[in-house]
Design a protein around this motif. Structure first.
Motif, PDB file in Angstrom:
ATOM      1  N   PHE A  28      11.493   1.735   9.430  1.00  0.00           N
ATOM      2  CA  PHE A  28      11.168   0.549   9.357  1.00  0.00           C
ATOM      3  C   PHE A  28      10.763   0.318  11.021  1.00  0.00           C
ATOM      4  O   PHE A  28      11.129   0.942  11.610  1.00  0.00           O
ATOM      5  N   GLY A  29       9.770  -0.883  11.220  1.00  0.00           N
ATOM      6  CA  GLY A  29       9.190  -1.055  12.198  1.00  0.00           C
ATOM      7  C   GLY A  29       7.930  -0.301  12.485  1.00  0.00           C
ATOM      8  O   GLY A  29       7.257  -0.645  13.422  1.00  0.00           O
ATOM      9  N   THR A  30       7.439   0.659  11.742  1.00  0.00           N
ATOM     10  CA  THR A  30       6.365   1.547  11.965  1.00  0.00           C
ATOM     11  C   THR A  30       5.532   1.799  10.742  1.00  0.00           C
ATOM     12  O   THR A  30       4.674   2.583  10.581  1.00  0.00           O
ATOM     13  N   SER A  31       5.877   1.157   9.485  1.00  0.00           N
ATOM     14  CA  SER A  31       5.598   1.438   8.259  1.00  0.00           C
ATOM     15  C   SER A  31       5.456   0.177   7.340  1.00  0.00           C
ATOM     16  O   SER A  31       6.394  -0.686   7.648  1.00  0.00           O
ATOM     17  N   ARG A  32       4.569   0.267   6.548  1.00  0.00           N
ATOM     18  CA  ARG A  32       4.500  -0.666   5.255  1.00  0.00           C
ATOM     19  C   ARG A  32       5.353  -0.005   4.180  1.00  0.00           C
ATOM     20  O   ARG A  32       5.015   1.195   3.790  1.00  0.00           O
ATOM     21  N   ILE A  33       6.420  -0.750   3.647  1.00  0.00           N
ATOM     22  CA  ILE A  33       6.853  -0.282   2.567  1.00  0.00           C
ATOM     23  C   ILE A  33       6.528  -0.767   1.329  1.00  0.00           C
ATOM     24  O   ILE A  33       5.989  -1.978   1.078  1.00  0.00           O
ATOM     25  N   ASN A  34       6.481  -0.002   0.335  1.00  0.00           N
ATOM     26  CA  ASN A  34       5.813  -0.521  -1.237  1.00  0.00           C
ATOM     27  C   ASN A  34       6.575   0.117  -2.450  1.00  0.00           C
ATOM     28  O   ASN A  34       7.178   1.122  -2.465  1.00  0.00           O
ATOM     29  N   TRP A  35       6.393  -0.673  -3.364  1.00  0.00           N
ATOM     30  CA  TRP A  35       6.810  -0.147  -4.631  1.00  0.00           C
ATOM     31  C   TRP A  35       5.359  -0.209  -5.736  1.00  0.00           C
ATOM     32  O   TRP A  35       4.814  -1.288  -5.476  1.00  0.00           O
ATOM     33  N   TYR A  36       5.140   0.787  -6.238  1.00  0.00           N
ATOM     34  CA  TYR A  36       4.183   0.889  -7.222  1.00  0.00           C
ATOM     35  C   TYR A  36       4.761   1.347  -8.693  1.00  0.00           C
ATOM     36  O   TYR A  36       5.877   1.707  -8.782  1.00  0.00           O
ATOM     37  N   ARG A  37       4.177   1.144  -9.652  1.00  0.00           N
ATOM     38  CA  ARG A  37       4.506   1.623 -10.935  1.00  0.00           C
ATOM     39  C   ARG A  37       3.167   2.164 -11.453  1.00  0.00           C
ATOM     40  O   ARG A  37       2.022   1.586 -11.487  1.00  0.00           O
ATOM     41  N   GLN A  38       3.487   2.872 -12.756  1.00  0.00           N
ATOM     42  CA  GLN A  38       2.235   3.395 -13.631  1.00  0.00           C
ATOM     43  C   GLN A  38       2.879   3.489 -15.062  1.00  0.00           C
ATOM     44  O   GLN A  38       3.928   4.203 -15.299  1.00  0.00           O
ATOM     45  N   ALA A  39       2.241   2.703 -16.196  1.00  0.00           N
ATOM     46  CA  ALA A  39       2.825   2.805 -17.297  1.00  0.00           C
ATOM     47  C   ALA A  39       1.531   3.739 -18.037  1.00  0.00           C
ATOM     48  O   ALA A  39       0.636   4.260 -17.451  1.00  0.00           O
ATOM     49  N   PRO A  40       2.193   4.200 -19.062  1.00  0.00           N
ATOM     50  CA  PRO A  40       1.391   5.384 -19.749  1.00  0.00           C
ATOM     51  C   PRO A  40      -0.088   4.839 -20.163  1.00  0.00           C
ATOM     52  O   PRO A  40      -0.347   3.742 -20.349  1.00  0.00           O
ATOM     53  N   GLY A  41      -0.957   5.563 -19.788  1.00  0.00           N
ATOM     54  CA  GLY A  41      -2.290   5.308 -19.831  1.00  0.00           C
ATOM     55  C   GLY A  41      -3.115   4.599 -18.931  1.00  0.00           C
ATOM     56  O   GLY A  41      -4.194   4.120 -19.327  1.00  0.00           O
ATOM     57  N   ARG A  42      -2.316   3.947 -18.097  1.00  0.00           N
ATOM     58  CA  ARG A  42      -2.842   3.002 -16.995  1.00  0.00           C
ATOM     59  C   ARG A  42      -2.655   3.616 -15.466  1.00  0.00           C
ATOM     60  O   ARG A  42      -1.822   4.561 -15.353  1.00  0.00           O
ATOM     61  N   GLU A  43      -3.552   3.229 -14.716  1.00  0.00           N
ATOM     62  CA  GLU A  43      -3.431   3.463 -13.402  1.00  0.00           C
ATOM     63  C   GLU A  43      -2.296   2.982 -12.596  1.00  0.00           C
ATOM     64  O   GLU A  43      -1.755   2.119 -13.076  1.00  0.00           O
ATOM     65  N   ARG A  44      -1.869   3.685 -11.435  1.00  0.00           N
ATOM     66  CA  ARG A  44      -0.794   3.484 -10.754  1.00  0.00           C
ATOM     67  C   ARG A  44      -1.299   1.941 -10.090  1.00  0.00           C
ATOM     68  O   ARG A  44      -2.604   1.793  -9.772  1.00  0.00           O
ATOM     69  N   GLU A  45      -0.253   0.991 -10.058  1.00  0.00           N
ATOM     70  CA  GLU A  45      -0.526  -0.366  -9.516  1.00  0.00           C
ATOM     71  C   GLU A  45       0.516  -0.784  -8.651  1.00  0.00           C
ATOM     72  O   GLU A  45       1.768  -0.439  -8.659  1.00  0.00           O
ATOM     73  N   ARG A  98       2.480   4.898   6.843  1.00  0.00           N
ATOM     74  CA  ARG A  98       2.786   4.637   8.364  1.00  0.00           C
ATOM     75  C   ARG A  98       1.725   3.765   8.810  1.00  0.00           C
ATOM     76  O   ARG A  98       0.380   4.220   8.577  1.00  0.00           O
ATOM     77  N   THR A  99       1.897   2.862   9.708  1.00  0.00           N
ATOM     78  CA  THR A  99       1.025   1.961  10.106  1.00  0.00           C
ATOM     79  C   THR A  99       0.753   1.884  11.270  1.00  0.00           C
ATOM     80  O   THR A  99      -0.284   1.023  11.894  1.00  0.00           O
ATOM     81  N   ASP A 105       1.745  10.699  12.302  1.00  0.00           N
ATOM     82  CA  ASP A 105       1.399  10.595  11.148  1.00  0.00           C
ATOM     83  C   ASP A 105       0.879   9.216  10.449  1.00  0.00           C
ATOM     84  O   ASP A 105       0.958   8.738   9.419  1.00  0.00           O
ATOM     85  N   SER A 106       0.301   8.464  11.493  1.00  0.00           N
ATOM     86  CA  SER A 106      -0.206   7.293  11.222  1.00  0.00           C
ATOM     87  C   SER A 106      -1.453   7.427  10.205  1.00  0.00           C
ATOM     88  O   SER A 106      -2.045   8.388  10.085  1.00  0.00           O
ATOM     89  N   GLY A 107      -1.447   6.567   8.989  1.00  0.00           N
ATOM     90  CA  GLY A 107      -2.059   6.513   7.984  1.00  0.00           C
ATOM     91  C   GLY A 107      -1.658   7.402   6.883  1.00  0.00           C
ATOM     92  O   GLY A 107      -2.068   7.493   5.624  1.00  0.00           O
ATOM     93  N   HIS A 108      -0.594   7.900   6.989  1.00  0.00           N
ATOM     94  CA  HIS A 108       0.062   8.704   6.014  1.00  0.00           C
ATOM     95  C   HIS A 108       0.853   8.170   4.921  1.00  0.00           C
ATOM     96  O   HIS A 108       1.548   7.425   5.256  1.00  0.00           O
TER      97      HIS A 108
END
Length: 121
Positions: A28-45, A98-99, A105-108
């Motif tokens: 926290f304070g150094t990164s963007r935090i995200n949730w993604y999901r991937q359904a069968p047969g679909r790309e991660r979003e 990391r932003t 590890d910036s960009g990782h």
């Protein structure tokens, strides 16, 4: 940084779940935090994101139903999912990007292991 996701499961349509993602290191304070999901047969979003300054954005299909939050003391962030629909069925992944340029590890990207959410109709 290691991420441990939990909280998935089987829920009926209209139900709620809360996913958790606990980090092993400083995020926290150094990164963007995200949730993604991937359904069968679909790309991660992308589902929801929070910038290091706390700005939140959610994907249109879940707007008003899902939200992202964080608990700095617990080094954990959450995806709160309400009014779940069968089309929300997917494997959900937490992600930290990391932003800040002064971190080595910036960009990782760091990923959790994924947690299955299944919504029955």
């Amino acid at each position: 940084v290691q991420l441990q996701a939990s909280g998935g499961g089987l829920v009926q349509s209209g139900g709620s779940l809360r996913l958790s993602c606990t980090a092993s290191g400083d995020i926290f304070g150094t990164s963007r935090i995200n949730w993604y999901r991937q359904a069968p047969g679909r790309e991660r979003e992308s589902v929801a994101t929070m910038s290091r300054t706390g700005e939140v954005s959610v994907e249109n299909s879940v707007k008003g139903r899902f939200t992202i939050s964080r608990d700095v003391a617990e080094n954990t962030f959450y995806l709160h999912m309400n009014e779940l629909k069968p089309e929300d069925t997917a494997v959900y992944y937490c992600n930290v990007r990391r932003t800040t340029p002064w971190k080595s590890d910036s960009g990782h990207d760091y990923w959790g292991q994924g947690t299955q959410v299944t919504v029955s109709s």
